[in-house]
Design a protein around this motif. Structure first.
Motif, PDB file in Angstrom:
ATOM      1  N   PHE A   1     -23.629  16.030   0.048  1.00 36.46           N
ATOM      2  CA  PHE A   1     -24.150  17.290  -0.461  1.00 36.46           C
ATOM      3  C   PHE A   1     -22.997  18.238  -0.755  1.00 36.46           C
ATOM      4  CE2 PHE A   1     -25.690  21.644   0.434  1.00 36.46           C
ATOM      5  CZ  PHE A   1     -26.546  21.749  -0.650  1.00 36.46           C
ATOM      6  N   PHE A   2     -22.903  18.667  -2.021  1.00 35.89           N
ATOM      7  CA  PHE A   2     -21.820  19.562  -2.402  1.00 35.89           C
ATOM      8  C   PHE A   2     -22.347  20.889  -2.925  1.00 35.89           C
ATOM      9  CE2 PHE A   2     -20.236  15.198  -2.919  1.00 35.89           C
ATOM     10  CZ  PHE A   2     -19.242  15.229  -1.934  1.00 35.89           C
ATOM     11  N   GLY A   3     -23.531  21.244  -2.453  1.00 28.00           N
ATOM     12  CA  GLY A   3     -24.072  22.553  -2.800  1.00 28.00           C
ATOM     13  C   GLY A   3     -24.555  22.675  -4.228  1.00 28.00           C
ATOM     14  N   ASP A   4     -24.750  21.522  -4.878  1.00 25.65           N
ATOM     15  CA  ASP A   4     -25.034  21.562  -6.301  1.00 25.65           C
ATOM     16  C   ASP A   4     -26.436  21.021  -6.604  1.00 25.65           C
ATOM     17  OD1 ASP A   4     -25.096  21.200  -9.032  1.00 25.65           O
ATOM     18  OD2 ASP A   4     -22.951  20.729  -9.141  1.00 25.65           O
ATOM     19  N   LEU A   5     -27.283  21.903  -7.109  1.00 19.09           N
ATOM     20  CA  LEU A   5     -28.658  21.534  -7.404  1.00 19.09           C
ATOM     21  C   LEU A   5     -28.739  20.491  -8.522  1.00 19.09           C
ATOM     22  CD1 LEU A   5     -31.574  22.436  -6.533  1.00 19.09           C
ATOM     23  CD2 LEU A   5     -31.596  23.802  -8.597  1.00 19.09           C
TER      24      LEU A   5
ATOM     25  N   LEU B   1     -28.000  17.035  -7.361  1.00 17.26           N
ATOM     26  CA  LEU B   1     -29.123  16.487  -6.602  1.00 17.26           C
ATOM     27  C   LEU B   1     -30.218  16.005  -7.548  1.00 17.26           C
ATOM     28  CD1 LEU B   1     -29.462  19.111  -3.739  1.00 17.26           C
ATOM     29  CD2 LEU B   1     -28.747  16.737  -3.487  1.00 17.26           C
ATOM     30  N   GLU B   2     -30.478  16.795  -8.565  1.00 17.11           N
ATOM     31  CA  GLU B   2     -31.514  16.434  -9.522  1.00 17.11           C
ATOM     32  C   GLU B   2     -31.119  15.156 -10.272  1.00 17.11           C
ATOM     33  OE1 GLU B   2     -34.478  17.123  -9.838  1.00 17.11           O
ATOM     34  OE2 GLU B   2     -34.953  16.341 -11.819  1.00 17.11           O
TER      35      GLU B   2
ATOM     36  N   ARG C   1     -31.712  12.323  -7.950  1.00 16.06           N
ATOM     37  CA  ARG C   1     -33.152  12.058  -7.869  1.00 16.06           C
ATOM     38  C   ARG C   1     -33.605  11.224  -9.080  1.00 16.06           C
ATOM     39  NH1 ARG C   1     -38.033  13.479  -8.980  1.00 16.06           N
ATOM     40  NH2 ARG C   1     -37.299  14.467 -10.874  1.00 16.06           N
TER      41      ARG C   1
ATOM     42  N   LEU D   1     -36.499  14.249  -2.659  1.00 12.13           N
ATOM     43  CA  LEU D   1     -35.378  14.248  -1.718  1.00 12.13           C
ATOM     44  C   LEU D   1     -35.755  15.120  -0.526  1.00 12.13           C
ATOM     45  CD1 LEU D   1     -32.384  14.751  -4.185  1.00 12.13           C
ATOM     46  CD2 LEU D   1     -33.415  12.612  -3.392  1.00 12.13           C
TER      47      LEU D   1
ATOM     48  N   SER E   1     -23.730  26.689   1.289  1.00 13.06           N
ATOM     49  CA  SER E   1     -24.882  26.175   0.558  1.00 13.06           C
ATOM     50  C   SER E   1     -25.623  25.187   1.434  1.00 13.06           C
ATOM     51  CB  SER E   1     -24.442  25.465  -0.724  1.00 13.06           C
ATOM     52  OG  SER E   1     -23.714  26.352  -1.530  1.00 13.06           O
TER      53      SER E   1
ATOM     54  N   PHE F   1     -28.959  22.458   1.681  1.00 16.13           N
ATOM     55  CA  PHE F   1     -30.044  21.722   1.024  1.00 16.13           C
ATOM     56  C   PHE F   1     -31.329  21.997   1.785  1.00 16.13           C
ATOM     57  CE2 PHE F   1     -32.789  17.964   1.126  1.00 16.13           C
ATOM     58  CZ  PHE F   1     -33.011  17.760  -0.230  1.00 16.13           C
TER      59      PHE F   1
ATOM     60  N   PHE G   1     -37.276  20.303  -4.023  1.00 16.65           N
ATOM     61  CA  PHE G   1     -36.178  20.631  -3.124  1.00 16.65           C
ATOM     62  C   PHE G   1     -35.347  21.744  -3.750  1.00 16.65           C
ATOM     63  CE2 PHE G   1     -32.795  18.858  -5.623  1.00 16.65           C
ATOM     64  CZ  PHE G   1     -33.415  17.880  -6.354  1.00 16.65           C
TER      65      PHE G   1
ATOM     66  N   VAL H   1     -31.566  24.492  -3.265  1.00 15.99           N
ATOM     67  CA  VAL H   1     -30.306  24.800  -2.610  1.00 15.99           C
ATOM     68  C   VAL H   1     -30.322  26.294  -2.284  1.00 15.99           C
ATOM     69  CG1 VAL H   1     -27.806  24.903  -2.852  1.00 15.99           C
ATOM     70  CG2 VAL H   1     -29.072  22.949  -3.786  1.00 15.99           C
TER      71      VAL H   1
ATOM     72  N   TYR I   1     -22.774  22.817   2.816  1.00 21.71           N
ATOM     73  CA  TYR I   1     -21.485  22.700   2.153  1.00 21.71           C
ATOM     74  C   TYR I   1     -20.846  24.071   2.087  1.00 21.71           C
ATOM     75  CZ  TYR I   1     -18.066  21.147  -1.314  1.00 21.71           C
ATOM     76  OH  TYR I   1     -16.909  20.827  -1.967  1.00 21.71           O
TER      77      TYR I   1
ATOM     78  N   GLN J   1     -18.290  26.306   0.189  1.00 18.07           N
ATOM     79  CA  GLN J   1     -17.534  26.253  -1.051  1.00 18.07           C
ATOM     80  C   GLN J   1     -16.920  27.597  -1.419  1.00 18.07           C
ATOM     81  OE1 GLN J   1     -21.681  25.814  -3.251  1.00 18.07           O
ATOM     82  NE2 GLN J   1     -20.024  25.025  -4.486  1.00 18.07           N
TER      83      GLN J   1
END
Lengths: 432, 142
Positions: free
Chosen positions: A380-384, A387-388, A391, A410, B6, B8, B41, B43, B66, B68
């Motif tokens: 997880f790198f804080g990026d929506l 993630l999408e 998915r 997810l 951040s 999830f 889901f 963030v 995370y 950042q």
């Protein structure tokens, strides 16, 4: 009323004699396959020992795994040049199971399907819209040739493409359809959405329901929606496909053609025969097929034999609706899926954690399959957007494996319930 | 350089509550929060007074989290301030991936938090154009 009166109404003793003769031929034939030669040697069985259906108990069961391991030719009993078609199981996990057919095998299978269709009233003047997928899946081609043999106008439209299905139903006034029950429900809502009335705007009189277990209530509902009679159809590719067992006009159990198969019902735990009428696992032996003889195949389907004579006059016994499975396979939109296929895909994706679950639901006549997947925190790198994309990638990889697109969700790591021992992965909330 | 945490989170009741509770118990003060979600889901991005500590306590609770780097630009809380920053970024071809802002002192100071692809470049461009950027310590003292 009968396609083949002499066979369909054959007295039980004669049918037994026919089974015995065909079984002996099948055993001889099986000895031409590397698998059964090996099996008989290992278990010190002499082919001459197996003379009657009762003698079959000396032969070990054959499983789907045996078929897989026998890929490609261990079950083939004829020279390859005699083979004119093959069918293969859906799914790509491991090796597929393959069933070969000679020209004569196909001719017999076609006859078997024609017998079923004729039994429920399909005739030459009918227009038959075959809504099952064509190809390696046996539901499409199997039923297609049976309908052609009867002489019905056969429309090989295949599965899906709902708009086109409706267009054909309307313009060709199809009288018979072959359809997956869950799709029959979904289709009706789309028909109504187009402002059409399935009872008034179409000319349907017979609906053949296959590829998916369903309840009596669902059948009645489908009959009510379309204003037509619906009949249950049972088959599996290892045993040819459609035509294996089929309901007659009395809609009370499916006649299983005993001139094609020897039928056993066994307790799935002890593998001993079930007392008459008690549900157990259906075990079938092909006795009217040359290219791929299979002895005592464990279908994994749970059903019970109905011993009472049927008022339709057919002497071939009936099995009840399929009541379940003895393995973890489930059927979604007519496609057979093993949880292991889903697991294999998920575990091949590094971002995915080890816990997942599959949820099946039926909402407003639409079946949905949701796969909940735990993500690994370290990815997880804080990026929506990432993630999408992940998915979507999981969805695409699952689709490639199981041939239908599930909805992937997810979830946070550790949020799915963990269980001791063998985890339950599939939660089926559908009322079939 | 400032940091943002951040997290999830599934799009269901109780997720924000959980994150907020963990931070409250660790006596972490939240300066700003923003949530973006898609397909079940989302963030949650949080600017806090102690980012490293927040990161650690959330991670200990098993949440995918995370830490950042972000750029926190000080703006005047007056019409046209955002435009001045945006203009500089646009003229220098810097694409903003995510941004949010909050007022520190009404009519006087606001903070704009931005996430860009090439952080150091954006940073120097902004500083060259006379903008003040905050560090974690400066956010802490807000």
């Amino acid at each position: 009323m009968y396609w083949e009166k002499d066979v369909e109404t054959m007295p039980r003793e004669e049918l037994y004699a026919l089974q015995t003769a065909r079984l002996q031929k099948t055993i001889q034939n099986a000895m031409r396959t590397p698998f059964y030669r090996r099996l008989f040697t290992q278990h010190r069985i002499h082919p001459e020992q197996i003379k009657t259906p009762e003698d079959l108990k000396h032969v070990p069961f054959t499983t789907k795994e045996d078929l897989r391991q026998g890929f490609p030719f261990d079950f083939l009993a004829v020279p390859l040049e005699e083979v004119v078609r093959l069918h293969s199981s859906s799914g790509t996990t491991g090796t597929p199971t393959v069933i070969y057919h000679t020209k004569e095998d196909l001719d017999r299978w076609t006859n078997q399907v024609a017998r079923c269709l004729y039994m429920v009233g399909v005739r030459k003047h009918d227009v038959f819209q075959n809504m099952m997928s064509y190809g390696l899946f046996t539901g499409g081609l199997g039923m297609h040739y049976g309908a052609e043999r009867i002489g019905a106008l056969t429309i090989p439209i295949g599965a899906g493409n709902t708009k086109r299905q409706i267009w054909f139903l309307k313009h060709f006034k199809s009288t018979v359809i072959h359809i997956i029950p869950s799709y029959a429900l979904l289709l009706s809502t789309i028909i109504r959405g187009e402002g059409l009335d399935p009872r008034k705007d179409f000319n349907l009189r017979i609906i053949l329901l296959g590829a998916e277990p369903h309840s009596e209530e669902t059948r009645r509902r489908i009959e009510d929606i379309y204003g037509a009679k619906a009949y249950n159809s049972y088959g599996l590719s290892e045993m040819n496909g459609p035509g294996g067992a089929f309901e007659c006009l009395y809609q009370n159990g499916m006649h299983i053609w005993e001139d094609y198969y020897i039928v056993e019902i066994v307790n799935p735990k002890t593998l001993e025969p079930c007392p008459p009428g008690e549900p157990g696992e259906l075990v079938l032996t092909t006795i009217f097929r040359d290219a791929t003889p299979i002895l005592r195949y464990r279908t994994r389907d749970v059903t019970a034999l109905i011993e009472e004579p049927c008022p339709c006059g057919r002497t071939h016994r009936k099995i009840t609706r399929i009541q379940g499975r003895t393995d973890d396979m489930f059927i979604f939109r007519g496609v057979n899926i093993f949880p292991m296929q889903v697991e294999k895909v998920l575990m091949g994706i590094p971002e995915v954690g080890s816990n997942y679950r599959i949820i099946l639901e039926r909402k407003d006549y639409e079946d949905t399959m949701r796969v909940e997947v735990e993500i690994k925190p370290e990815f997880f790198f804080g990026d929506l957007q990432k993630l999408e994309r992940l998915r979507e990638r999981i969805e695409a990889e699952l689709k490639a494996e199981i041939l239908v697109t599930p909805e992937v969700v997810l979830v946070e790591p550790g949020s799915l319930p963990t269980q001791e021992g063998k985890a339950q992965r599939v939660f089926d909330y559908r009322v079939l | 350089m400032a940091h943002q945490v951040s997290v999830f989170a599934e799009n269901k009741p109780g997720r924000i509550e959980k994150i907020a509770r963990i931070l409250a118990e660790a006596h972490i003060n939240i300066r700003a929060i923003t949530i973006s979600s898609a397909n079940g889901f989302g963030v949650v991005k949080i600017l806090v007074d102690q980012p490293q500590k927040a990161f650690e306590v959330l991670r200990e609770q098993g949440l995918p989290v995370y830490l950042q780097e972000v750029i926190a630009v000080v703006l005047e809380d007056t019409p046209g301030s955002l435009h001045r920053v945006a203009k500089v970024l646009a003229e220098n071809g810097i694409n903003v991936e995510d941004a949010y802002g909050f007022v520190v002192e009404r009519g006087k100071a606001a903070i704009l938090v931005i996430q860009v692809e090439h952080e150091p470049q954006a940073q120097s461009v902004l500083e060259r154009n006379g903008f003040t950027l905050l560090s974690d310590e400066e956010i802490y003292r807000l």
